[in-house]
Design a protein around this motif. Structure first.
Motif, PDB file in Angstrom:
ATOM      1  N   HIS A  27       0.840  -1.200   0.000  1.00 31.26           N
ATOM      2  CA  HIS A  27       0.000   0.000   0.000  1.00 31.26           C
ATOM      3  C   HIS A  27       0.880   1.256   0.000  1.00 31.26           C
ATOM      4  O   HIS A  27       0.649   2.202  -0.758  1.00 31.26           O
ATOM      5  N   CYS A  28       1.921   1.259   0.822  1.00 27.83           N
ATOM      6  CA  CYS A  28       2.872   2.373   0.839  1.00 27.83           C
ATOM      7  C   CYS A  28       3.563   2.515  -0.515  1.00 27.83           C
ATOM      8  O   CYS A  28       3.704   3.627  -1.062  1.00 27.83           O
ATOM      9  N   TRP A  29       3.997   1.411  -1.065  1.00 28.55           N
ATOM     10  CA  TRP A  29       4.693   1.399  -2.358  1.00 28.55           C
ATOM     11  C   TRP A  29       3.803   1.976  -3.455  1.00 28.55           C
ATOM     12  O   TRP A  29       4.250   2.781  -4.282  1.00 28.55           O
ATOM     13  N   GLY A  30       2.525   1.578  -3.467  1.00 23.57           N
ATOM     14  CA  GLY A  30       1.601   2.122  -4.454  1.00 23.57           C
ATOM     15  C   GLY A  30       1.426   3.623  -4.295  1.00 23.57           C
ATOM     16  O   GLY A  30       1.396   4.373  -5.276  1.00 23.57           O
ATOM     17  N   ALA A  31       1.325   4.062  -3.042  1.00 21.91           N
ATOM     18  CA  ALA A  31       1.162   5.493  -2.777  1.00 21.91           C
ATOM     19  C   ALA A  31       2.386   6.288  -3.211  1.00 21.91           C
ATOM     20  O   ALA A  31       2.294   7.493  -3.482  1.00 21.91           O
ATOM     21  N   ALA A  32       3.539   5.615  -3.288  1.00 20.27           N
ATOM     22  CA  ALA A  32       4.800   6.280  -3.649  1.00 20.27           C
ATOM     23  C   ALA A  32       5.075   6.257  -5.141  1.00 20.27           C
ATOM     24  O   ALA A  32       6.142   6.704  -5.580  1.00 20.27           O
ATOM     25  N   HIS A  33       4.143   5.794  -5.953  1.00 17.42           N
ATOM     26  CA  HIS A  33       4.425   5.504  -7.357  1.00 17.42           C
ATOM     27  C   HIS A  33       4.948   6.718  -8.136  1.00 17.42           C
ATOM     28  O   HIS A  33       5.770   6.575  -9.033  1.00 17.42           O
ATOM     29  N   ALA A  34       4.468   7.906  -7.793  1.00 17.03           N
ATOM     30  CA  ALA A  34       4.870   9.091  -8.549  1.00 17.03           C
ATOM     31  C   ALA A  34       6.127   9.751  -7.996  1.00 17.03           C
ATOM     32  O   ALA A  34       6.621  10.727  -8.571  1.00 17.03           O
ATOM     33  N   GLY A  35       6.626   9.237  -6.871  1.00 14.18           N
ATOM     34  CA  GLY A  35       7.789   9.852  -6.257  1.00 14.18           C
ATOM     35  C   GLY A  35       7.478  11.170  -5.578  1.00 14.18           C
ATOM     36  O   GLY A  35       8.395  11.938  -5.245  1.00 14.18           O
ATOM     37  N   SER A  40      -0.523  12.263   1.791  1.00 14.93           N
ATOM     38  CA  SER A  40      -1.968  12.464   1.686  1.00 14.93           C
ATOM     39  C   SER A  40      -2.706  11.144   1.521  1.00 14.93           C
ATOM     40  O   SER A  40      -3.724  10.896   2.182  1.00 14.93           O
ATOM     41  N   GLU A  41      -2.205  10.288   0.641  1.00 14.23           N
ATOM     42  CA  GLU A  41      -2.853   8.993   0.408  1.00 14.23           C
ATOM     43  C   GLU A  41      -2.904   8.162   1.679  1.00 14.23           C
ATOM     44  O   GLU A  41      -3.896   7.481   1.959  1.00 14.23           O
ATOM     45  N   LEU A  42      -1.849   8.207   2.470  1.00 10.81           N
ATOM     46  CA  LEU A  42      -1.778   7.376   3.669  1.00 10.81           C
ATOM     47  C   LEU A  42      -2.232   8.115   4.932  1.00 10.81           C
ATOM     48  O   LEU A  42      -2.142   7.565   6.032  1.00 10.81           O
ATOM     49  N   ALA A  43      -2.723   9.349   4.751  1.00 11.40           N
ATOM     50  CA  ALA A  43      -3.231  10.154   5.868  1.00 11.40           C
ATOM     51  C   ALA A  43      -2.165  10.325   6.955  1.00 11.40           C
ATOM     52  O   ALA A  43      -2.447  10.153   8.151  1.00 11.40           O
ATOM     53  N   LEU A  44      -0.951  10.680   6.537  1.00  9.58           N
ATOM     54  CA  LEU A  44       0.163  10.865   7.463  1.00  9.58           C
ATOM     55  C   LEU A  44       0.510  12.350   7.572  1.00  9.58           C
ATOM     56  O   LEU A  44       0.524  13.067   6.568  1.00  9.58           O
ATOM     57  N   LYS A  45       0.801  12.787   8.774  1.00  4.97           N
ATOM     58  CA  LYS A  45       1.130  14.197   8.989  1.00  4.97           C
ATOM     59  C   LYS A  45       2.599  14.505   8.731  1.00  4.97           C
ATOM     60  O   LYS A  45       2.951  15.630   8.382  1.00  4.97           O
ATOM     61  N   ASP A  46       3.454  13.525   8.944  1.00  8.68           N
ATOM     62  CA  ASP A  46       4.883  13.762   8.738  1.00  8.68           C
ATOM     63  C   ASP A  46       5.523  12.556   8.075  1.00  8.68           C
ATOM     64  O   ASP A  46       5.087  11.424   8.281  1.00  8.68           O
ATOM     65  N   ILE A  47       6.535  12.815   7.274  1.00  5.65           N
ATOM     66  CA  ILE A  47       7.273  11.761   6.571  1.00  5.65           C
ATOM     67  C   ILE A  47       8.746  11.920   6.926  1.00  5.65           C
ATOM     68  O   ILE A  47       9.352  12.962   6.624  1.00  5.65           O
ATOM     69  N   PRO A  48       9.357  10.931   7.571  1.00  3.85           N
ATOM     70  CA  PRO A  48      10.786  11.025   7.906  1.00  3.85           C
ATOM     71  C   PRO A  48      11.637  11.205   6.652  1.00  3.85           C
ATOM     72  O   PRO A  48      11.288  10.703   5.575  1.00  3.85           O
ATOM     73  N   PRO A  49      12.746  11.909   6.762  1.00  2.00           N
ATOM     74  CA  PRO A  49      13.603  12.153   5.591  1.00  2.00           C
ATOM     75  C   PRO A  49      14.015  10.871   4.862  1.00  2.00           C
ATOM     76  O   PRO A  49      14.061  10.845   3.622  1.00  2.00           O
ATOM     77  N   ALA A  50      14.311   9.801   5.613  1.00  2.00           N
ATOM     78  CA  ALA A  50      14.732   8.548   4.977  1.00  2.00           C
ATOM     79  C   ALA A  50      13.599   7.959   4.133  1.00  2.00           C
ATOM     80  O   ALA A  50      13.842   7.400   3.047  1.00  2.00           O
ATOM     81  N   ILE A  51      12.365   8.084   4.619  1.00  2.00           N
ATOM     82  CA  ILE A  51      11.220   7.575   3.862  1.00  2.00           C
ATOM     83  C   ILE A  51      10.941   8.470   2.660  1.00  2.00           C
ATOM     84  O   ILE A  51      10.593   7.988   1.578  1.00  2.00           O
ATOM     85  N   ALA A  52      11.120   9.782   2.831  1.00  2.00           N
ATOM     86  CA  ALA A  52      10.943  10.691   1.696  1.00  2.00           C
ATOM     87  C   ALA A  52      11.905  10.332   0.561  1.00  2.00           C
ATOM     88  O   ALA A  52      11.525  10.321  -0.619  1.00  2.00           O
TER      89      ALA A  52
END
Length: 439
Positions: free
Chosen positions: A32-40, A47-59
């Motif tokens: 699910h995360c991978w699909g949400a990341a498809h566009a980079g 937004s897709e995963l309803a998350l308020k913050d994204i750690p730099p490593a995940i970004a």
């Protein structure tokens, strides 16, 4: 015995099934995360995963996923040109396509721990109300009617010593912009006999077309039995995954009606493919018999399709069926399957008002009834006595309803996943259906 065969025998034991189910409880949220990341796009990912913050490593990982997808799409485009316009070397393009797709698909494992820590669900479920059943065509056979048969295009043929290898593509009747792809291994005819065909569907989320190598062994079956083995991409899988999704997500995202819509779409695509096989006689040798089959989701799709062919032309109907790990009460899987429990389907459906009465109404479209849709002597069935994904009791009921003869019924002391793995070292159900087709 080869090392791969030894490993397959080791993992084809019932101890592996809880491990596989546990693994899927980790992998689907990561997918699910991978699909949400498809566009980079990191903001779109959040937004897709309803998350308020994204750690730099995940970004950084999200941007890498987008880059890998770009490479995979470019390799796919080069493959299309080589396969269907002869612009390039198809064997080279196929290796490059698989390599790029494998790298992109494998990136989902990079999200395992993140998905677990953030409690990402397997999918953002959107359950329609049972009242939507009222909008369906009430004649269940007419709901699956095969209205048009599209033209099917064949790729450049790769000539191997033992088989011919090629691909087919054609528009889906339900969504003309969605191209169906079919990988074909065509064995050499034995003794001048017509070439039989086995159309075989994969399981949920099983995307071997996007991985390196031929992990399935269908080429050797085609060569051994002098048969045509056709491996279609199911809707929402392999090349047909919608941007932002992962393979199989479209089947579960709007339970249980998304499953029904999947069956209808796939059925009409398979009818066109059966008709194409019937047209493939050569010279004085007519077309051979055609069997429709699959494993897990592919088997469920096969039996739902076969149950609703009343309005189909004769040349779009199969002669035989191969059903591996399946159940008669398809409508109940949202509530009874162990896979539904780990994905939250049951709780979501019940919360939207799907009760026993609503499920029974949907079962008119999906559940298997007597008599068998084809000659029972031409149906091969494998069920696992420990299967709780497509429950064993339902498989046993299906065998009784359709009066499957003992020589065509394989009951193994395995679960859903171990039964699938066990087909590597012991492919007896495949051998049986191919032997029947060659008679």
């Amino acid at each position: 015995m080869s090392q791969s065969s030894t490993l397959a025998r080791l993992f084809s034991k019932p101890w592996v099934d809880p491990l596989c189910l546990w693994g899927m409880s980790w992998l689907l949220p990561a997918a699910h995360c991978w699909g949400a990341a498809h566009a980079g796009d990191v903001a779109a990912f959040a937004s897709e995963l309803a998350l308020k913050d994204i750690p730099p490593a995940i970004a950084a990982r999200v941007r890498q996923t987008g880059a890998l997808r770009t490479l995979s799409l470019a390799a796919q485009a080069r493959w299309e040109a080589a396969a269907f316009t002869s612009a390039g070397d198809l064997p080279v393009a196929e290796l490059a396509r698989r390599d790029a797709a494998h790298n992109y698909l494998g990136q989902r494992f990079a999200y395992l721990w993140f998905a677990r820590r953030r409690r990402i669900p397997a999918a953002r479920l959107d359950v329609p109300p049972p009242a939507e059943l009222d909008a369906l065509e009430p004649d269940t056979d007419r709901y699956f009617a095969l209205e048009t048969i599209p033209e099917i295009e064949r790729s450049v043929i790769i000539e191997h010593a033992d088989v011919r290898e090629y691909w087919l593509r054609y528009p889906s009747a339900d969504a003309p912009g969605d191209l169906c792809y079919v990988h074909v291994y065509e064995g050499r005819p034995h003794d001048g006999r017509p070439l039989p065909s086995l159309i075989f569907g994969h399981g949920l989320g099983m995307e071997m077309e996007m991985m390196r190598g031929d992990m399935r062994g269908y080429r050797s079956l085609a060569a051994q039995y002098g048969a045509r083995i056709l491996l279609p991409d199911a809707p929402g899988h392999n090349r047909r995954v919608a941007p932002g999704s992962y393979g199989g997500e479209s089947f579960i995202k709007h339970p249980p009606l998304s499953g029904l819509r999947h069956f209808r779409k796939a059925a009409r695509e398979l009818g066109a493919l059966i008709a194409w096989c019937r047209s493939q006689g050569a010279g004085n040798v007519g077309p051979g018999k055609v069997a429709l089959g699959g494993i897990s989701l592919g088997a469920l799709t096969t039996q739902v399709t076969a149950q609703h062919m009343r309005y189909w032309p004769a040349d779009a109907r199969p002669d035989g069926l191969l059903l591996l790990t399946t159940t008669d009460a398809v409508s109940a899987l949202t509530f009874q399957s162990s896979l539904a429990r780990i994905t939250g389907l049951r709780q979501a459906a019940e919360g939207a008002g799907w009760n026993a009465d609503a499920v029974a109404r949907m079962g008119r479209y999906t559940d298997s009834q007597a008599p068998a849709p084809v000659d029972p002597a031409q149906i091969v069935l494998l069920i696992g006595a420990r299967d709780d994904v497509t429950p064993y009791d339902g498989g046993r009921r299906l065998a009784e309803k359709w009066q499957i003869p003992p020589e065509n019924l394989f009951v193994r002391n395995q679960g859903h996943f171990s039964a699938a793995i066990g087909l590597g070292p012991d492919p007896a159900p495949f051998s049986r259906i191919l032997a029947l087709l060659n008679r």
